[in-house]
Each structure stands twice: as structure tokens, then as C-alpha cells.
Design a protein around this motif. Structure first.
Motif, mmCIF file in Angstrom:
data_model
loop_
_atom_site.group_PDB
_atom_site.id
_atom_site.type_symbol
_atom_site.label_atom_id
_atom_site.label_comp_id
_atom_site.label_asym_id
_atom_site.label_seq_id
_atom_site.Cartn_x
_atom_site.Cartn_y
_atom_site.Cartn_z
ATOM 1 N N PRO A 188 1.050 -1.215 0.022
ATOM 2 C CA PRO A 188 0.350 -0.045 -0.004
ATOM 3 C C PRO A 188 0.781 1.343 0.172
ATOM 4 O O PRO A 188 1.499 1.276 0.623
ATOM 5 C CB PRO A 188 -0.688 0.148 1.230
ATOM 6 N N CYS A 189 0.542 2.882 -0.772
ATOM 7 C CA CYS A 189 2.056 3.368 -0.998
ATOM 8 C C CYS A 189 2.060 4.220 0.219
ATOM 9 O O CYS A 189 2.724 4.230 0.098
ATOM 10 C CB CYS A 189 0.987 4.348 -2.388
ATOM 11 N N SER A 190 0.602 4.790 0.808
ATOM 12 C CA SER A 190 1.370 5.425 2.404
ATOM 13 C C SER A 190 0.144 6.150 3.140
ATOM 14 O O SER A 190 -0.980 5.235 2.179
ATOM 15 C CB SER A 190 1.843 6.854 1.930
ATOM 16 N N PRO A 191 0.076 6.390 3.976
ATOM 17 C CA PRO A 191 -0.544 6.927 4.845
ATOM 18 C C PRO A 191 -2.112 7.465 4.345
ATOM 19 O O PRO A 191 -3.163 7.768 4.838
ATOM 20 C CB PRO A 191 -0.154 6.956 6.179
ATOM 21 N N PHE A 192 -1.923 8.571 3.442
ATOM 22 C CA PHE A 192 -2.193 9.426 2.992
ATOM 23 C C PHE A 192 -2.608 9.204 1.396
ATOM 24 O O PHE A 192 -3.520 9.807 1.016
ATOM 25 C CB PHE A 192 -1.786 10.553 3.109
ATOM 26 N N SER A 193 -3.042 7.625 1.301
ATOM 27 C CA SER A 193 -3.399 7.361 0.271
ATOM 28 C C SER A 193 -3.928 5.571 0.185
ATOM 29 O O SER A 193 -4.470 5.590 -0.920
ATOM 30 C CB SER A 193 -2.153 7.164 -1.133
ATOM 31 N N VAL A 194 -4.235 5.829 1.409
ATOM 32 C CA VAL A 194 -5.062 4.448 1.057
ATOM 33 C C VAL A 194 -5.843 4.273 2.925
ATOM 34 O O VAL A 194 -4.893 5.066 3.736
ATOM 35 C CB VAL A 194 -3.794 2.332 1.483
ATOM 36 N N SER A 195 -6.611 3.456 2.543
ATOM 37 C CA SER A 195 -7.666 3.360 4.041
ATOM 38 C C SER A 195 -6.641 2.235 5.293
ATOM 39 O O SER A 195 -5.675 1.157 4.764
ATOM 40 C CB SER A 195 -8.541 2.600 3.783
ATOM 41 N N SER A 196 -6.598 2.472 6.237
ATOM 42 C CA SER A 196 -6.143 1.590 7.286
ATOM 43 C C SER A 196 -6.851 0.611 7.436
ATOM 44 O O SER A 196 -6.423 -1.020 7.193
ATOM 45 C CB SER A 196 -6.936 1.745 9.023
ATOM 46 N N LYS A 197 -7.612 -0.037 6.848
ATOM 47 C CA LYS A 197 -8.611 -1.011 6.544
ATOM 48 C C LYS A 197 -7.422 -2.111 5.353
ATOM 49 O O LYS A 197 -7.266 -3.036 5.519
ATOM 50 C CB LYS A 197 -10.290 -1.073 5.671
ATOM 51 N N LEU A 198 -7.423 -1.046 3.909
ATOM 52 C CA LEU A 198 -6.464 -1.444 3.582
ATOM 53 C C LEU A 198 -4.964 -2.343 3.494
ATOM 54 O O LEU A 198 -4.561 -3.293 2.851
ATOM 55 C CB LEU A 198 -6.337 -0.877 2.231
ATOM 56 N N MET A 199 -4.724 -1.345 4.750
ATOM 57 C CA MET A 199 -3.428 -1.850 5.601
ATOM 58 C C MET A 199 -2.847 -3.469 6.054
ATOM 59 O O MET A 199 -2.804 -3.920 6.204
ATOM 60 C CB MET A 199 -2.988 -0.685 6.446
ATOM 61 N N GLU A 200 -4.969 -3.144 7.138
ATOM 62 C CA GLU A 200 -5.198 -4.229 7.410
ATOM 63 C C GLU A 200 -5.310 -5.473 6.523
ATOM 64 O O GLU A 200 -4.006 -6.979 7.031
ATOM 65 C CB GLU A 200 -5.918 -4.476 8.529
ATOM 66 N N GLU A 201 -5.739 -5.773 6.208
ATOM 67 C CA GLU A 201 -5.929 -6.482 4.937
ATOM 68 C C GLU A 201 -4.779 -6.771 4.560
ATOM 69 O O GLU A 201 -4.601 -8.142 3.834
ATOM 70 C CB GLU A 201 -7.291 -6.702 4.565
ATOM 71 N N THR A 202 -4.061 -6.191 3.642
ATOM 72 C CA THR A 202 -2.568 -6.450 3.455
ATOM 73 C C THR A 202 -2.034 -7.509 3.790
ATOM 74 O O THR A 202 -1.075 -8.388 4.215
ATOM 75 C CB THR A 202 -2.487 -5.267 2.700
ATOM 76 N N ALA A 203 -1.592 -6.407 5.109
ATOM 77 C CA ALA A 203 -1.227 -7.712 6.204
ATOM 78 C C ALA A 203 -0.943 -9.702 6.552
ATOM 79 O O ALA A 203 -0.609 -10.382 6.159
ATOM 80 C CB ALA A 203 -0.630 -6.728 7.252
ATOM 81 N N ASP A 204 -2.804 -9.526 6.376
ATOM 82 C CA ASP A 204 -3.278 -10.742 6.520
ATOM 83 C C ASP A 204 -2.724 -11.289 5.211
ATOM 84 O O ASP A 204 -2.664 -12.730 5.382
ATOM 85 C CB ASP A 204 -4.800 -10.559 7.006
ATOM 86 N N MET A 205 -2.991 -10.836 4.224
ATOM 87 C CA MET A 205 -2.721 -11.344 3.497
ATOM 88 C C MET A 205 -1.869 -12.002 3.041
ATOM 89 O O MET A 205 -0.975 -12.874 2.518
ATOM 90 C CB MET A 205 -3.277 -10.892 1.569
ATOM 91 N N ALA A 206 -0.309 -10.890 3.188
ATOM 92 C CA ALA A 206 0.889 -11.466 3.247
ATOM 93 C C ALA A 206 0.866 -12.044 3.978
ATOM 94 O O ALA A 206 1.939 -13.070 3.222
ATOM 95 C CB ALA A 206 1.996 -10.310 3.481
ATOM 96 N N ARG A 207 1.023 -11.820 5.198
ATOM 97 C CA ARG A 207 1.733 -12.872 5.880
ATOM 98 C C ARG A 207 0.744 -14.533 5.991
ATOM 99 O O ARG A 207 1.146 -15.293 6.158
ATOM 100 C CB ARG A 207 0.733 -12.584 7.283
ATOM 101 N N SER A 208 -0.528 -14.569 5.153
ATOM 102 C CA SER A 208 -1.479 -16.009 5.059
ATOM 103 C C SER A 208 -0.604 -16.588 3.497
ATOM 104 O O SER A 208 0.103 -17.630 3.814
ATOM 105 C CB SER A 208 -2.288 -16.207 4.665
#
Ligand code: ZN
Length: 444
Positions: A188-208
Motif C-alpha cells: 500500500p502506497c502511504s498513510p495518505f493514499s490508502v485506508s487503515s482497513k487496506l493496510m490491515e487486510e494487506t498484512a493479513d494476506m501477505a502473512r497468509s
């Protein structure tokens, strides 16, 4: 062990270092291609851990030459919105050519917008064609201006589409094996260009899937103010609470990084990419990398850019890192004398940022060093060039202390990619010509 071998030989077999030393007696080299590098200095290939290859299309754009990050982005977003798949492919070739010719054998890339028919597959195809070891990250932007983000609404994507494409790319391309030439990351690009939800969901997917996570963080004061105002937290606290808190994360910049942040990075094994030229170019500040290294943070090097550099010369970047760390030390001393080791970031330390530091940032144990069993990735420089005249007492330091040249030989995974200072894998002339046509069409 950081040994420097004088008058040595090296054998690479099946892409892997099989011998390094001063003897050639026992080497069975009959079926080998031999490179006579007498008079050359040989180094482990550089690892570039932060880049936006597409930005080679928009170097030195009038209107974006003399501004800080947010205004620079606002000027360039609409121009970048004109890219298509061909633009991504050609610009990746140009950016990778520049990296290879300056000694880089492995590079990451952060592509965070997909206008028209652009996909990450375009830059992956370029890496295969040119022969560089590649860590592309599937970047993303989902928070447009109307939702309080910085990018224009027309350039952001739907979050479900982003995650679906992340999954497709990992399943199609990611190779986690030793010696891998291609590993996907999520970014995800940066705190000012994606939502908190996308940061969390990206982390979940990366770890899976066991892939790494990357983003821009703590690059400018504006960003820090944005995070404090919107989330009530400083940038690192914000992303750590969203699951970006472990040794599978590497963060670009970390310029505005307090002591508490640095300790959190060290404690949690979060790596940092230092981008000195970009930080100077955009007047973002100086990342306190010497303090980070002392605390045990893994720090790699990134050319960033190429619209905020505006180059991709990794050897030149290592030189900038060496010089900027010295400037930072002198600014911090404010007149007091400090010990030599505190003030003088050495050429060897800067080379290590670009090699071992980069390997740590990308989570790789098989690159970043020339050692038995590691990947056969190296570059060589003819030391009898003008710029090194008078510096042969210490060739290792000379390549950073003297003016930055292109290198003469580059080998990636045992394959010769550059020889005699020329790229062997693609025809550079027509590539540059097409790149300039696309660039002029976008900027005009
Ligand atoms: Zn960047």
C-alpha cells in the motif's frame, strides 16, 4: 567475514559461488566461461530496495523540480495517469538498465497505480527480458481526494480489486526458493493514499502467503502532521497498530524518526530503506541511519525515484549515503568534537548498506555477499579508469570516495548481463528512443 581477497579467483557454478580464494590449481574450469578481471575490483552486486521504475518517464518535469513531496505528487499524479502497459514495460527496462550498469543485481520496485491497461506483469516481463533479480511489489492507492486522501479520485482503485490482484500476482509469480529470481511483495502506497482497513487486510494476506510488506513511511513533516491530525498517532505507531509490526516489513524513508521509533524498529525487526538523494531532492530531511544501525536496525539502500532523484545509479546512491551520514553527524555535533567512528560513516559501511543491508530488507539470506553457496551476483570495475587514477591503494573505498562511474561487468545468478560496460541483454538505443517518445507524449 568481510574478507577482501587480493589477486583472487572466483568460480560460479549453476548460478552459485563455488570457490573464492587465491588458488586456481584445483578449479575445473574447462567448461566455464572465463572472465579475466586482472586490474578490476569485484564486489557483491548491489541490492536496491526502493524504487518506482515508471518514474523514469517523468524526470526533471518542469513544475515538479522545486517542491516538497505533497506538491510534487499533486503535479505528477495526472501525468502518471496517462501511462499504459507499454509505458510500464519500457520505463522498467530503462530503469533496470540504469541500475544494472551501476552495479545493481537485485532490485525491488513499488508500482502503486495501474491506469489504462497497466499491470505489474509489465515490469515483471521487463525484469525477465533484461536479466535482473526482481522483487516487484504490488502497490496500491485506495483513498482519493474526496475521502481525504492526496491522490485524485480517478487514480485510486477499489480495495477488493487491489486484494484480488495481489492474490493473483502472488499465486502466478512468487518464488520463495533459495536463488529465487522473482519474489512478490505487497505495498500500500502511504498513510495518505490508502485506508487503515487496506493496510490491515494487506498484512493479513501477505502473512497468509509468507510474502513481504512494504510502504513509504515517515518521509516528511507533512505526512507526520497528516497522521497526527487524522489518526491521533505518529506514522510508525499508526502502521504498527495495523499489523505492520514484524520482521516481514520494510519501510522506505523513516526520515522523521524519533528515538522511540528507532527502538521500536529494532525491537520488532522492521527494516528501513534509506533513500538519501530523494530525501535531499524533495528537502524531506535526513534519515538518522547511523543511530538506527547502532541500535541494530537493518538498513538497506534505495535510489527511489526516478522522478525524485532523478536517477537510478545505485553506486552513486551509496556514495550519497556515505556523504549525507557525515553531514548529519556534523549537524548533530553542533561544535562539539565527536569520536571518529561517530562522525565518519565509512565507504565500507556505505557499501554494506547497499549489499548486506539490502538483503536483510528483502528478507534474503542468499544474496548481498560473495560467499560459498550464495548467489553468483557480482559487479566488477576496471580500476585503471581516469576517475580512479591515484586511488589504487584502496580500490574498495575508491569506488565510493571517487566520482561514481558505470561499472564494467555485471553477473546476475551466474549470467553475464554487462560486459565491457555494455548491456548484453537488450538493445538500449531503440529502448531509450521509445521511452523518450512515451515520456514526451505524457508530459506535453
Ligand atoms: Zn518512493
Amino acid at each position: 567475514k568481510r574478507t577482501e581477497v587480493v589477486n583472487g579467483n572466483m568460480l560460479i557454478r549453476d548460478g552459485v559461488v563455488d570457490y573464492i580464494g587465491r588458488s586456481s590449481a584445483d578449479l575445473n574450469v574447462e567448461k566455464c566461461r572465463t572472465l579475466d578481471l586482472r586490474g578490476y575490483a569485484v564486489f557483491p552486486g548491489f541490492i536496491n530496495t526502493h524504487h518506482h521504475l515508471y518514474q523514469t518517464l517523468t524526470r526533471a518535469v518542469p513544475g515538479a523540480q522545486n517542491s516538497g513531496l505533497f506538491d510534487w505528487l499533486r503535479t505528477l499524479y495526472p501525468i502518471w495517469g496517462k501511462m499504459n502497459g507499454e509505458a510500464i514495460y519500457i520505463s522498467a527496462l530503462v530503469g533496470m538498465a540504469e541500475l544494472l550498469l551501476s552495479g545493481c543485481t537485485s532490485s525491488s520496485d513499488h508500482l502503486y497505480m495501474y491506469p489504462n491497461d497497466a499491470t505489474l506483469d509489465d515490469s515483471i516481463r521487463a525484469a525477465k527480458d533484461i536479466g535482473i533479480r526482481f522483487h516487484p511489489t504490488r502497490g496500491s492507492m485506495s483513498l482519493g481526494e474526496s475521502d481525504g486522501g492526496l491522490p485524485p479520485d480517478g487514480l485510486v482503485e477499489d480495495e477488493k480489486d487491489i486484494l484480488d490482484d495481489c492474490q493473483r500476482l502472488i499465486e502466478s509469480y512468487h518464488n520463495a526458493e533459495v536463488g529465487s529470481m522473482l519474489q512478490i511483495g505487497l505495498a500500500p502506497c502511504s498513510p495518505f493514499s490508502v485506508s487503515s482497513k487496506l493496510m490491515e487486510e494487506t498484512a493479513d494476506m501477505a502473512r497468509s502467503y509468507g510474502v513481504r510488506m512494504h510502504t513509504h513511511l515517515a518521509e516528511t513533516r507533512d505526512e507526520e502532521e497528516y497522521c497526527v491530525e487524522r489518526f491521533g498517532k505518529r506514522p510508525l505507531e499508526y502502521v504498527m497498530e495495523l499489523g505492520w509490526n514484524a520482521d516481514d516489513v520494510w519501510l522506505a524513508h523513516m526520515v522523521h524518526c524519533c528515538n522511540k521509533d528507532m527502538k521500536a524498529l529494532a525491537t520488532n525487526g522492521i527494516a528501513v530503506t534509506h533513500c538519501p538523494t530523494s530525501n535531499m531532492r524533495l528537502a524531506s530531511g535526513i534519515s538518522p541511519i547511523m543511530k538506527m544501525l547502532k541500535l541494530g536496525v537493518d538498513v538497506g539502500l534505495g535510489v527511489d525515484g526516478s522522478a525524485s532523484n532523478d536517477g537510478g545509479h545505485i553506486l552513486g546512491e551509496a556514495r550519497q549515503a556515505m556523504l549525507l551520514a557525515r553531514l548529519e553527524a556534523s549537524l548533530n555535533q553542533s561544535g562539539q568534537s565527536a569520536s571518529e567512528t561517530d562522525s565518519y560513516f565509512s565507504a565500507r559501511q556505505a557499501l554494506e548498506l547497499g549489499t548486506r543491508g539490502g538483503a536483510a530488507a528483502l528478507g534474503r539470506k542468499d544474496i548481498g555477499q560473495l560467499e560459498l553457496g550464495k548467489c553468483g551476483d557480482f559487479f566488477a570495475i576496471n580500476m585503471n579508469k581516469l576517475q580512479y587514477a591515484g586511488a589504487l591503494h584502496d580500490p574498495v573505498a575508491a569506488i565510493l570516495m571517487c566520482a561514481s562511474n558505470n561499472v564494467d561487468v555485471v553477473v546476475v545468478n551466474g549470467n553475464i548481463v554487462v560486459e565491457g560496460g555494455r548491456l548484453l541483454t537488450i538493445d538500449l538505443g531503440p529502448t531509450i528512443e521509445r521511452h523518450n517518445e512515451i515520456s514526451i507524449g505524457m508530459v506535453a
